[in-house]
Design a protein around this motif. Structure first.
Motif, PDB file in Angstrom:
ATOM      1  N   PHE A 137       8.169  11.565  -7.869  1.00 50.69           N
ATOM      2  CA  PHE A 137       7.967  10.108  -7.956  1.00 50.69           C
ATOM      3  C   PHE A 137       7.396   9.603  -6.842  1.00 50.69           C
ATOM      4  CE2 PHE A 137      11.437  11.044 -11.138  1.00 50.69           C
ATOM      5  CZ  PHE A 137      10.544  10.728 -12.382  1.00 50.69           C
ATOM      6  N   THR A 138       6.621   8.108  -6.988  1.00 55.76           N
ATOM      7  CA  THR A 138       6.375   7.543  -5.880  1.00 55.76           C
ATOM      8  C   THR A 138       7.200   6.355  -5.677  1.00 55.76           C
ATOM      9  OG1 THR A 138       3.937   8.341  -6.071  1.00 55.76           O
ATOM     10  CG2 THR A 138       4.453   6.261  -4.798  1.00 55.76           C
ATOM     11  N   VAL A 139       7.603   5.956  -4.530  1.00 57.09           N
ATOM     12  CA  VAL A 139       8.343   4.621  -4.367  1.00 57.09           C
ATOM     13  C   VAL A 139       7.535   3.437  -4.455  1.00 57.09           C
ATOM     14  CG1 VAL A 139       9.976   3.496  -2.955  1.00 57.09           C
ATOM     15  CG2 VAL A 139       9.945   5.990  -3.084  1.00 57.09           C
ATOM     16  N   LEU A 168      10.762   3.448  -8.748  1.00 54.89           N
ATOM     17  CA  LEU A 168       9.832   4.529  -8.642  1.00 54.89           C
ATOM     18  C   LEU A 168       8.963   4.581  -9.961  1.00 54.89           C
ATOM     19  CD1 LEU A 168      12.882   7.313  -8.334  1.00 54.89           C
ATOM     20  CD2 LEU A 168      11.770   6.074  -6.366  1.00 54.89           C
ATOM     21  N   GLN A 213       7.646   3.748 -15.130  1.00 58.03           N
ATOM     22  CA  GLN A 213       8.383   2.989 -14.000  1.00 58.03           C
ATOM     23  C   GLN A 213       9.856   2.714 -14.493  1.00 58.03           C
ATOM     24  OE1 GLN A 213       6.033   0.340 -11.535  1.00 58.03           O
ATOM     25  NE2 GLN A 213       7.717  -1.005 -11.711  1.00 58.03           N
TER      26      GLN A 213
END
Length: 233
Positions: free
Chosen positions: A53-55, A73, A80
């Motif tokens: 995941f991307t923060v 995330l 999300q």
């Protein structure tokens, strides 16, 4: 009657704590520790799956009455979500917007977040902290016993129920029971001793406190009554 009703409710809560809550948390922790990485293309939820995941953002608020530690995330598509933590370290406080993290998912919950070898358990990760389950169940038992005893005495002798009153005997018993439960439960969690040692130590400690406290309060009550009579013209 109200005290006896509260005693029955507290007794039910004690039963639930030891018959359902504690065994459920114990089994969940054992299942989690026994879980293995999911095979490729697996659809089961009892295994450990890995996601990237991307923060989006992190929130770290400590101090005051409440503390908040969470990370938002997202994946490369539309998902999300928010992951809650119990403390800021060692990973959460290092994360910045746009960082790529690896999440370990178990039973549809993110239980571990990691980045560059630094790992942190989320609030959803099962923990071996059954000592506090036992402490809360024991506190419910203490309250049930105290409320039933005070209520029964008031029903049997409604005009002479001293010293079974809130001030000072009831108040001191309640605060003593809280101190005993947390005073035994928290060190048991920190040390890692078995959960059954909490009632094994707490019950005798509370019994001794109750016995030692009663004669002292009885003498205090008698002294107050004598002093009141002397002041009466």
């Amino acid at each position: 009657m109200l005290l006896i009703l509260l005693a029955l409710i507290s007794a039910v809560l004690c039963y639930i704590a030891f018959s359902w809550w504690l065994p459920s948390d114990r089994d969940r922790y054992r299942d989690y520790k026994a879980a293995e990485p999911c095979p490729a293309r697996a659809t089961a939820t009892d295994c450990l799956s890995t996601w990237h995941f991307t923060v989006v953002k992190t929130v770290i608020k400590s101090g005051g009455r409440t503390s908040t530690y969470k990370a938002t995330l997202k994946d490369g598509h539309s998902w999300q979500g928010v992951v809650d933590f119990g403390d800021p370290g060692p990973l959460l406080e290092r994360l910045e917007t746009g960082d790529r993290v690896t999440a370990t998912v178990w039973r549809r919950d993110i239980v571990v977040l990691s980045k560059d070898g630094v790992r942190q358990n989320s609030s959803e990760a099962p923990r071996d902290e059954l000592q506090m389950n036992a402490a809360m169940g024991m506190l419910a038992a203490f309250f049930a016993a105290q409320a039933f005893a005070f209520g029964a005495v008031r029903l049997v002798v409604p005009r002479a129920y001293a010293p079974f009153t809130w001030d000072p005997y009831g108040r001191r018993l309640l605060f003593t029971s809280i101190a005993v439960c947390f005073g035994v439960g928290l060190p048991a969690v920190w040390i890692g001793i078995p959960w059954w040692t909490v009632p094994a130590l707490g019950l005798p400690a509370m019994a001794c406190a109750t016995v030692l406290m009663y004669p002292r309060l009885e003498r205090t009550t008698a002294g107050r009554e004598v002093g009141a009579r002397r002041k009466t013209p």
